[in-house]
Design a protein around this motif. Structure first.
Motif, PDB file in Angstrom:
ATOM      1  N   LEU A  11      15.178  -9.449  -6.270  1.00  0.00           N
ATOM      2  CA  LEU A  11      13.907  -9.656  -6.957  1.00  0.00           C
ATOM      3  C   LEU A  11      13.458  -8.375  -7.659  1.00  0.00           C
ATOM      4  CD1 LEU A  11      11.261 -11.172  -7.589  1.00  0.00           C
ATOM      5  CD2 LEU A  11      10.455 -10.553  -5.297  1.00  0.00           C
ATOM      6  N   LEU A  12      13.608  -7.248  -6.986  1.00  0.00           N
ATOM      7  CA  LEU A  12      13.240  -5.963  -7.590  1.00  0.00           C
ATOM      8  C   LEU A  12      14.064  -5.695  -8.840  1.00  0.00           C
ATOM      9  CD1 LEU A  12      11.743  -3.269  -7.574  1.00  0.00           C
ATOM     10  CD2 LEU A  12      13.465  -2.405  -5.971  1.00  0.00           C
ATOM     11  N   GLY A  13      15.353  -5.998  -8.762  1.00  0.00           N
ATOM     12  CA  GLY A  13      16.209  -5.814  -9.922  1.00  0.00           C
ATOM     13  C   GLY A  13      15.777  -6.667 -11.102  1.00  0.00           C
ATOM     14  N   LEU A  14      15.349  -7.887 -10.844  1.00  0.00           N
ATOM     15  CA  LEU A  14      14.872  -8.763 -11.912  1.00  0.00           C
ATOM     16  C   LEU A  14      13.593  -8.210 -12.535  1.00  0.00           C
ATOM     17  CD1 LEU A  14      15.476 -12.270 -10.262  1.00  0.00           C
ATOM     18  CD2 LEU A  14      16.755 -11.266 -12.166  1.00  0.00           C
ATOM     19  N   LEU A  15      12.659  -7.744 -11.707  1.00  0.00           N
ATOM     20  CA  LEU A  15      11.395  -7.216 -12.219  1.00  0.00           C
ATOM     21  C   LEU A  15      11.606  -5.959 -13.047  1.00  0.00           C
ATOM     22  CD1 LEU A  15       9.128  -7.725  -9.067  1.00  0.00           C
ATOM     23  CD2 LEU A  15       9.020  -9.005 -11.215  1.00  0.00           C
ATOM     24  N   GLN A  16      12.634  -5.168 -12.698  1.00  0.00           N
ATOM     25  CA  GLN A  16      12.919  -3.955 -13.462  1.00  0.00           C
ATOM     26  C   GLN A  16      13.668  -4.244 -14.756  1.00  0.00           C
ATOM     27  OE1 GLN A  16      15.012  -1.542 -10.603  1.00  0.00           O
ATOM     28  NE2 GLN A  16      13.145  -0.568  -9.840  1.00  0.00           N
ATOM     29  N   SER A  17      14.267  -5.425 -14.862  1.00  0.00           N
ATOM     30  CA  SER A  17      15.090  -5.724 -16.036  1.00  0.00           C
ATOM     31  C   SER A  17      14.305  -6.361 -17.181  1.00  0.00           C
ATOM     32  CB  SER A  17      16.242  -6.658 -15.636  1.00  0.00           C
ATOM     33  OG  SER A  17      15.751  -7.944 -15.251  1.00  0.00           O
ATOM     34  N   ARG A  18      13.098  -6.885 -16.885  1.00  0.00           N
ATOM     35  CA  ARG A  18      12.306  -7.546 -17.930  1.00  0.00           C
ATOM     36  C   ARG A  18      10.829  -7.314 -17.666  1.00  0.00           C
ATOM     37  NH1 ARG A  18      13.279 -13.862 -18.849  1.00  0.00           N
ATOM     38  NH2 ARG A  18      11.215 -14.154 -17.943  1.00  0.00           N
ATOM     39  N   PRO A  70       8.159   4.797  -6.764  1.00  0.00           N
ATOM     40  CA  PRO A  70       8.977   4.160  -5.723  1.00  0.00           C
ATOM     41  C   PRO A  70      10.452   4.251  -6.081  1.00  0.00           C
ATOM     42  CG  PRO A  70       8.044   2.492  -7.158  1.00  0.00           C
ATOM     43  CD  PRO A  70       7.507   3.809  -7.633  1.00  0.00           C
ATOM     44  N   PRO A  71      11.342   3.937  -5.133  1.00  0.00           N
ATOM     45  CA  PRO A  71      12.779   3.984  -5.430  1.00  0.00           C
ATOM     46  C   PRO A  71      13.162   3.024  -6.548  1.00  0.00           C
ATOM     47  CG  PRO A  71      12.386   3.832  -3.073  1.00  0.00           C
ATOM     48  CD  PRO A  71      11.072   3.596  -3.736  1.00  0.00           C
ATOM     49  N   LEU A  72      14.135   3.409  -7.345  1.00  0.00           N
ATOM     50  CA  LEU A  72      14.638   2.563  -8.426  1.00  0.00           C
ATOM     51  C   LEU A  72      15.894   1.839  -7.968  1.00  0.00           C
ATOM     52  CD1 LEU A  72      14.331   4.990 -11.475  1.00  0.00           C
ATOM     53  CD2 LEU A  72      12.798   3.119 -10.881  1.00  0.00           C
ATOM     54  N   LEU A  73      16.080   0.655  -8.486  1.00  0.00           N
ATOM     55  CA  LEU A  73      17.284  -0.120  -8.196  1.00  0.00           C
ATOM     56  C   LEU A  73      18.118  -0.142  -9.465  1.00  0.00           C
ATOM     57  CD1 LEU A  73      18.660  -1.885  -6.016  1.00  0.00           C
ATOM     58  CD2 LEU A  73      17.601  -3.861  -7.107  1.00  0.00           C
ATOM     59  N   LEU A  74      19.320   0.444  -9.409  1.00  0.00           N
ATOM     60  CA  LEU A  74      20.175   0.559 -10.578  1.00  0.00           C
ATOM     61  C   LEU A  74      21.440  -0.265 -10.380  1.00  0.00           C
ATOM     62  CD1 LEU A  74      19.992   4.436 -11.080  1.00  0.00           C
ATOM     63  CD2 LEU A  74      18.611   2.715 -12.235  1.00  0.00           C
ATOM     64  N   ASP A  75      21.868  -0.961 -11.446  1.00  0.00           N
ATOM     65  CA  ASP A  75      23.166  -1.605 -11.358  1.00  0.00           C
ATOM     66  C   ASP A  75      24.239  -0.550 -11.672  1.00  0.00           C
ATOM     67  OD1 ASP A  75      23.530  -1.329 -14.149  1.00  0.00           O
ATOM     68  OD2 ASP A  75      22.659  -3.299 -14.559  1.00  0.00           O
ATOM     69  N   PRO A  76      25.530  -0.851 -11.456  1.00  0.00           N
ATOM     70  CA  PRO A  76      26.584   0.158 -11.639  1.00  0.00           C
ATOM     71  C   PRO A  76      26.585   0.814 -13.020  1.00  0.00           C
ATOM     72  CG  PRO A  76      27.460  -1.689 -10.405  1.00  0.00           C
ATOM     73  CD  PRO A  76      26.074  -2.089 -10.843  1.00  0.00           C
ATOM     74  N   ASP A  77      26.437   0.015 -14.082  1.00  0.00           N
ATOM     75  CA  ASP A  77      26.446   0.587 -15.425  1.00  0.00           C
ATOM     76  C   ASP A  77      25.269   1.536 -15.638  1.00  0.00           C
ATOM     77  OD1 ASP A  77      28.726  -0.800 -16.018  1.00  0.00           O
ATOM     78  OD2 ASP A  77      27.701  -2.450 -17.039  1.00  0.00           O
ATOM     79  N   GLU A  78      24.086   1.151 -15.125  1.00  0.00           N
ATOM     80  CA  GLU A  78      22.911   2.008 -15.265  1.00  0.00           C
ATOM     81  C   GLU A  78      23.077   3.315 -14.488  1.00  0.00           C
ATOM     82  OE1 GLU A  78      19.558  -1.563 -15.734  1.00  0.00           O
ATOM     83  OE2 GLU A  78      20.068  -0.736 -13.766  1.00  0.00           O
ATOM     84  N   CYS A  85      23.894  11.315 -18.271  1.00  0.00           N
ATOM     85  CA  CYS A  85      22.777  11.969 -18.952  1.00  0.00           C
ATOM     86  C   CYS A  85      22.249  13.146 -18.144  1.00  0.00           C
ATOM     87  CB  CYS A  85      21.660  10.964 -19.205  1.00  0.00           C
ATOM     88  SG  CYS A  85      22.076   9.666 -20.409  1.00  0.00           S
ATOM     89  N   LEU A  86      22.179  12.984 -16.833  1.00  0.00           N
ATOM     90  CA  LEU A  86      21.691  14.065 -15.978  1.00  0.00           C
ATOM     91  C   LEU A  86      22.648  15.245 -15.984  1.00  0.00           C
ATOM     92  CD1 LEU A  86      20.305  12.044 -12.937  1.00  0.00           C
ATOM     93  CD2 LEU A  86      18.973  13.359 -14.589  1.00  0.00           C
ATOM     94  N   ARG A  87      23.947  14.970 -16.033  1.00  0.00           N
ATOM     95  CA  ARG A  87      24.926  16.065 -16.109  1.00  0.00           C
ATOM     96  C   ARG A  87      24.731  16.868 -17.381  1.00  0.00           C
ATOM     97  NH1 ARG A  87      30.758  15.946 -13.821  1.00  0.00           N
ATOM     98  NH2 ARG A  87      30.480  15.083 -11.749  1.00  0.00           N
ATOM     99  N   LEU A  88      24.523  16.171 -18.494  1.00  0.00           N
ATOM    100  CA  LEU A  88      24.316  16.857 -19.766  1.00  0.00           C
ATOM    101  C   LEU A  88      23.017  17.663 -19.743  1.00  0.00           C
ATOM    102  CD1 LEU A  88      25.391  14.038 -22.257  1.00  0.00           C
ATOM    103  CD2 LEU A  88      26.667  16.099 -21.664  1.00  0.00           C
ATOM    104  N   ALA A  89      21.965  17.077 -19.156  1.00  0.00           N
ATOM    105  CA  ALA A  89      20.682  17.772 -19.098  1.00  0.00           C
ATOM    106  C   ALA A  89      20.742  18.984 -18.190  1.00  0.00           C
ATOM    107  CB  ALA A  89      19.588  16.817 -18.622  1.00  0.00           C
ATOM    108  N   ARG A 117      31.478   7.380  -9.158  1.00  0.00           N
ATOM    109  CA  ARG A 117      31.536   8.827  -9.352  1.00  0.00           C
ATOM    110  C   ARG A 117      32.733   9.204 -10.216  1.00  0.00           C
ATOM    111  NH1 ARG A 117      31.575  10.180  -4.291  1.00  0.00           N
ATOM    112  NH2 ARG A 117      29.328  10.093  -4.013  1.00  0.00           N
ATOM    113  N   SER A 118      33.848   8.499 -10.041  1.00  0.00           N
ATOM    114  CA  SER A 118      35.039   8.784 -10.852  1.00  0.00           C
ATOM    115  C   SER A 118      34.817   8.378 -12.309  1.00  0.00           C
ATOM    116  CB  SER A 118      36.250   8.048 -10.276  1.00  0.00           C
ATOM    117  OG  SER A 118      36.080   6.643 -10.352  1.00  0.00           O
ATOM    118  N   GLN A 119      34.024   7.329 -12.538  1.00  0.00           N
ATOM    119  CA  GLN A 119      33.712   6.937 -13.914  1.00  0.00           C
ATOM    120  C   GLN A 119      32.868   7.999 -14.602  1.00  0.00           C
ATOM    121  OE1 GLN A 119      32.183   2.927 -14.466  1.00  0.00           O
ATOM    122  NE2 GLN A 119      33.251   2.211 -12.636  1.00  0.00           N
ATOM    123  N   VAL A 120      31.911   8.554 -13.874  1.00  0.00           N
ATOM    124  CA  VAL A 120      31.073   9.613 -14.426  1.00  0.00           C
ATOM    125  C   VAL A 120      31.931  10.822 -14.788  1.00  0.00           C
ATOM    126  CG1 VAL A 120      29.186  11.210 -13.950  1.00  0.00           C
ATOM    127  CG2 VAL A 120      29.043   8.840 -13.166  1.00  0.00           C
TER     128      VAL A 120
END
Length: 317
Positions: A11-18, A70-78, A85-89, A117-120
Motif C-alpha cells: 500500500l505504501l508503494g502504491l501511495l508513493q507511486s501516484r 518517514p522511511p521510503l519504499l523503493l523498488d529495485p530500479d529506483e 546519483c548519490l555516488r556522483l553527488a 549493489r553490483s548493478q550500481v
C-alpha cells in the motif's frame, strides 16, 4: 501478521507511486475490501506516514508531507537510480552536498541486496565524469571509510604522503571531512600512536578488518584537518595580524588553506603555511589591508626584502 505487513508495504508503494488513489482503486490493487484499506491506512499513520484523505469528486488517499521524514519504499530500479546519483553527488564539489550524499549512500548501501549493489557498480564503472577536482576519490573508498566511521571498525590501507613515500597504515577511523575539493579522514594511527589527517585520494587498498575499537577522546575533526592543511605540510608557518575584521579578511582565503582567529574588534590573526616565504607574502598583500608579520623571522625578513625590491622598482625612471 506477515501477510498484513506485506500488504501495508505494498500500500505504501502504491501511495508513493501516484498522487491520489481512491479507496476502491487501492482495494482492487491489493485484493481486499475498502474497510481493510482504511485499517491499513491507519497503520501507516501510526508509523509516521502522513496519509491524507479527501472526499468528493477527484478525492481519495494521498501521501502528504509531514513534520519528519518517514522511511521510503523503493523498488529495485529506483534504488539503483538513487545509489548512482548519490555516488556522483558524493564525489562532486557542490558545497554541503557531498557529505550528506555520502551519509545517505551509506544507509542505502547497508540494506541494498548484493545483486542491486553490483548493478550500481556496473553503472559507475561504465561512466566517466568530467570534474574540476584534481584529487578524485574512488566511491568504494568513501563507502568503506564511511561505514568504518559509523561502526567503529578498524581498517588497513596503503598511503602515499606529500613527499611520495608509501607506507602501510592500521587505522581507527573517526570522521570524514570534505573541503569541497578534497576528502580527508581523521583517524587514530595504531602504529604511530597518534591522530592523523589523511587525504583519501592518496589512500589505496582500503579494507575493513572486521574488528571494532573502543572510542577515544578524539579532537575536533574539522579543526584538526584545517590545521593539518594550513600548517603541517609546509616548511614555514606564518602568523600574521591583519588590521581588519575577521569576516573581511576571510573573504580572501579558502577556509581549508588558513585558520583565522579574531584579535580584538578590528583585527584578526591568520595562520598559514608555505614553502616559499615570498610567495606567501603575495597572498597576504592581495587582501588589501594593513598587516604585520608576527612570526617566523624568515617571513618577516622576506617582507623587508620584497619591500626594498618594490621600492627600487618604483624609483627607476
Amino acid at each position: 501478521m506477515a501477510e498484513t505487513t506485506s500488504r501495508v508495504l505494498q500500500l505504501l508503494g502504491l501511495l508513493q507511486s501516484r498522487r491520489v488513489w481512491s479507496g476502491e482503486e487501492l482495494a482492487e490493487r491489493l485484493g481486499v475490501t475498502t474497510r481493510s484499506v482504511r485499517r491499513d491506512i491507519e497503520r501507516l499513520r501510526e508509523l509516521g506516514y502522513p496519509v491524507l484523505a479527501s472526499k468528493g469528486h477527484g478525492g481519495g488517499y494521498q501521501l502528504g508531507a509531514g513534520a519528519a521524514l518517514p522511511p521510503l519504499l523503493l523498488d529495485p530500479d529506483e534504488a539503483v537510480a538513487m545509489a548512482v546519483c548519490l555516488r556522483l553527488a558524493a564525489g562532486g564539489s557542490v558545497a554541503g552536498v557531498g557529505e550528506s550524499a555520502l551519509r545517505a549512500l551509506s544507509k542505502l548501501d547497508q540494506v541494498m541486496p548484493s545483486r542491486l549493489r553490483s548493478q550500481v557498480a556496473a553503472v559507475h564503472d561504465a561512466t566517466v565524469t568530467l570534474t574540476s577536482s584534481d584529487s578524485p576519490v574512488e566511491p568504494d573508498v568513501l563507502m568503506t571509510l564511511a561505514r568504518a566511521c559509523r561502526d567503529r571498525e578498524r581498517v588497513s590501507a596503503s598511503y602515499v604522503d606529500r613527499a611520495g613515500t608509501a607506507s602501510q597504515r592500521r587505522l581507527e577511523p573517526y570522521q570524514l571531512v570534505t573541503t569541497g575539493r578534497r576528502w580527508y579522514l581523521l583517524a587514530y594511527d595504531r602504529d604511530r600512536g597518534d591522530w592523523r589527517s589523511l587525504r583519501l585520494d592518496r589512500m589505496r587498498d582500503v579494507a575493513a578488518q572486521g574488528s571494532t575499537f573502543a572510542s577515544r577522546d578524539a579532537p575536533d575533526a574539522a579543526a584538526y584537518v584545517r590545521r593539518s592543511i594550513s600548517a603541517s605540510p609546509y616548511r614555514y608557518v606564518a602568523r600574521v595580524r591583519f588590521f581588519a575584521p575577521e569576516h573581511v579578511v576571510a573573504q580572501h582565503f579558502s577556509p581549508a588553506s588558513v585558520s583565522i582567529e579574531p584579535d580584538g574588534p578590528g583585527a584578526c590573526i591568520v595562520t598559514a603555511g608555505a614553502d616559499d616565504p615570498e610567495m606567501m607574502l603575495f597572498y597576504f598583500v592581495k587582501v588589501g589591508c594593513e598587516f604585520e608579520v608576527i612570526e617566523p623571522a624568515e617571513v618577516a625578513e622576506a617582507a623587508v626584502s620584497v619591500a626594498e625590491r618594490l621600492r627600487r622598482a618604483a624609483n627607476r625612471p
